[in-house]
Design an enzyme around this catalytic site. Structure first.
Site, PDB file in Angstrom:
ATOM      1  N   LYS B  80       0.839  -1.200   0.000  1.00 31.57           N
ATOM      2  CA  LYS B  80       0.000   0.000   0.000  1.00 31.57           C
ATOM      3  C   LYS B  80       0.874   1.249   0.000  1.00 31.57           C
ATOM      4  O   LYS B  80       1.884   1.319   0.706  1.00 31.57           O
ATOM      5  CB  LYS B  80      -0.902  -0.007   1.240  1.00 31.57           C
ATOM      6  CG  LYS B  80      -1.920   1.121   1.269  1.00 31.57           C
ATOM      7  CD  LYS B  80      -2.800   1.013   2.514  1.00 31.57           C
ATOM      8  CE  LYS B  80      -3.844   2.114   2.566  1.00 31.57           C
ATOM      9  NZ  LYS B  80      -4.665   2.037   3.786  1.00 31.57           N
ATOM     10  N   SER B 154      -9.701   1.941   3.124  1.00 28.78           N
ATOM     11  CA  SER B 154      -8.862   2.662   2.200  1.00 28.78           C
ATOM     12  C   SER B 154      -7.852   1.803   1.447  1.00 28.78           C
ATOM     13  O   SER B 154      -7.305   2.256   0.444  1.00 28.78           O
ATOM     14  CB  SER B 154      -8.089   3.733   2.975  1.00 28.78           C
ATOM     15  OG  SER B 154      -7.180   3.139   3.870  1.00 28.78           O
ATOM     16  N   SER B 178      -9.718  -0.232   7.417  1.00 30.60           N
ATOM     17  CA  SER B 178      -9.182  -0.079   6.054  1.00 30.60           C
ATOM     18  C   SER B 178      -8.474  -1.301   5.472  1.00 30.60           C
ATOM     19  O   SER B 178      -8.164  -1.308   4.284  1.00 30.60           O
ATOM     20  CB  SER B 178      -8.223   1.115   6.002  1.00 30.60           C
ATOM     21  OG  SER B 178      -8.940   2.317   5.933  1.00 30.60           O
TER      22      SER B 178
END
Lengths: 93, 485
Positions: B80, B154, B178
């Site tokens: 990420k 997210s 997330s």
């Protein structure tokens, strides 16, 4: 709703530029969000201790020994503007 | 990607590589080919790093001959884009860090190993704030199960990359859900470890008292293996826990006989939970019972206050953490005549809507006259939520809830209503506030889309949590299949 004046004041505290259109939108949205989170006010928590960290860590210490960290040159290499020794910024107003 | 490799879990692939059946380079090439094939449709990556991946794969193949390789090191991974990677741009999904190349690697990556085969940095909501991945400056991510749907957020790019078979696993980060919510919406496994289990050093901070890095994987065993790779105490993160890291694979297959599982009433019967999701959760409870668990109902009485407390605490920490993006030391700068105007203009241009909203919300709730009613009260609610969990864990080993209230929704359908978007986090924020570990496991389909069920454990009981999740995954007959086909 929170007033547009209040939105501008908070934006100033946060050093955040907002367009007039953003100020107007933010006023309605922040008001709606605040209305929903005010629910926590229903609870009587006068005697309850606050939690800042879920593991309740306090005063984590380490020995104060020098070690290799970023050099000045490395740290300055990612700055938007710098001299060989310093970050540079516009006039402090 | 050859179907033979695509059909393997990360663990199976690693064993195949270690056994000499396939090289790390071949596996990496297969992942890169798949990325090439589907990225136009998915947009899971902000930055692809094929050269790094192939170079590292070569090193792994070289080291294979000498032995001493950790199993996880064989498997390519996606990271990420909020985790710092030295020399590889790290955007946090934001314009303000569009060209930012960190000077050091996040500790979680260092723990994984010097020769990690990183195929790229994954798309995410800006600074990890969002539940749909629509708040990225690099475009939305499309759910591999339904290209018009969101992947959740997210960590939407990491979830979509795994679900689409663009590799075998990825790292995400979880502040209020997330890792778990996008895992649920994309039909994969997502684990948020205990707060402090994985070092946050090099994770660009969103809300420091909540943030955790976690595995996003094809199955529970892969999550255990990836957690093993990244967990551990780190002197560079004063909130990292100095607690021994157990062997997460030992005992993983021992089943749930006698394990006490509490179904959380408030979060399963809540009116915001869609019927298909509730049904999947109740089915999971029945399957765990059939597998030998003692299943009962449990209450977390303050869970309805979790969401409002979270949406005070997290933005308050945002307003503090994101003050560092001021155009001085790194990132984007908008030139101006004076320093204050430079700050304002840089942040106006660099940040997107949701980040601005949270900075404003946090600054407001911390400002003079409001602090007691909002932030101080929310911190006390946090104490009550922790007490709820403590009471629940006196009676149960593991708690069961839905992960997210709905399946994947359409791109663009919730962007104008922040409150409706925040409601996605209703089941995931309690574990975040309490700092307990939680995992989302695929629990079947509703309307043809994946549903996630969440299991939560007590602090540092990941071995028990993973064992329960593994048993559930087996009971549901879940089998990973990359999409789109």
């Amino acid at each position: 709703m929170i007033s547009e004046e209040e939105v501008r004041h908070v934006a100033d505290l946060a050093r955040l530029g907002l367009t007039d259109e953003e100020v107007e939108r933010m006023s309605g949205q922040l008001g709606a969000i605040l209305d929903s989170i005010e629910k926590i006010g229903e609870l009587d928590l006068d005697e309850v201790q606050p939690t800042a960290n879920p593991l309740n860590l306090t005063n984590v210490l380490r020995s104060d020994e020098p070690r290799r960290e970023l050099s000045r040159e490395e740290a300055l290499s990612v700055a938007p503007e710098a001299t060989e020794e310093l970050f540079t910024v516009p006039r402090i107003d | 990607m050859p179907a033979e490799l695509q059909g393997l879990t990360a663990y199976e692939l690693a064993e195949r590589i270690r056994g000499g059946g396939v090289s790390a380079r071949e596996a990496t090439e297969a992942a890169l080919d798949r990325i090439e094939e589907v990225e136009d449709d998915i947009n899971a990556f902000v930055t692809r790093t094929p050269e790094i991946a192939l170079e590292k794969a070569g090193r792994i193949d070289g080291r294979l001959r000498n032995g001493g390789l950790n199993l996880w090191e064989c498997v390519p991974m996606a990271v990420k884009d909020v985790l710092s990677t030295r020399g590889v741009r790290t955007t946090c999904g934001s314009r303000i860090l569009e060209d930012f190349e960190p000077l050091y690697d996040a500790s979680a990556l260092v723990n994984f190993g010097e020769d990690r085969i990183m195929v790229g940095k994954t798309n995410c909501d800006e600074f990890a704030m969002g539940s749909s991945n629509e708040n990225s400056a690099y475009g939305p991510v499309h759910n591999p199960w339904d290209l018009d749907g969101v992947p959740g957020g997210s960590s939407g790019g990491s979830a979509a990359a795994v679900a689409a078979g663009e590799g075998w696993w990825a790292l995400g980060t979880d502040t209020g859900g997330s890792v778990r919510q996008p895992a649920a919406l994309c039909g994969i496994v997502g684990l948020k470890p205990t707060y402090g289990r994985v070092s946050r050093y090099g994770l660009i901070a969103f809300a420091s008292s909540l943030d955790q890095i976690g595995p996003m994987t094809r199955d529970v065993r892969d999550a255990a293996l990836l957690l093993q790779a990244i967990a551990g105490h780190d002197p560079r993160d004063s909130t990292s826990a100095n607690v021994e890291v157990p062997d997460y694979l030992a005992g993983l297959e021992d089943g749930v006989s006698g394990l006490r599982v509490g179904v959380v009433t408030e979060l399963t019967q809540n009116e915001g939970i869609s019927p298909g999701v509730r049904e999947a959760t109740e089915k999971a409870a029945r399957e765990l019972a059939a597998a030998g668990a003692e299943v009962g109902e449990v209450s977390l009485p303050h869970s309805e206050y979790g969401l409002p407390a979270y949406y005070i605490i997290a933005p308050a920490e945002v307003s503090s953490n994101l003050a560092r993006f001021d155009g001085v030391r790194y990132g984007h700068r908008v030139p101006a005549g004076g320093v204050h105007e430079m700050y304002r203009a840089t942040r106006e241009e660099g940040f997107g809507d949701e980040v601005k909203r949270r900075i404003m919300l946090g600054t407001y709730s911390l400002s003079s006259g409001y602090y007691e009613a909002y932030y101080a009260q929310a911190q006390k609610v946090r104490t009550k939520i922790i007490e709820d969990f403590r009471a629940a864990y006196a009676r149960y080993d593991v708690l069961l809830t839905p992960t997210a209230p709905t399946v994947a929704f359409g791109i663009g359908t919730k962007v104008d209503d922040p409150l409706e978007m925040y409601a996605q986090d209703i089941c995931s924020v309690p574990a975040s506030l309490a700092g307990v570990p939680a995992i989302s496991v695929p629990g079947g389909l509703s309307d043809g889309l994946p549903v996630g069920v969440q299991l939560m454990g007590d602090h540092f009981t990941e071995p028990t949590l993973l064992r329960a999740a593994r048993a559930l995954e087996k009971a549901t007959g879940f089998h990973f299949e990359a999409r789109p086909r």
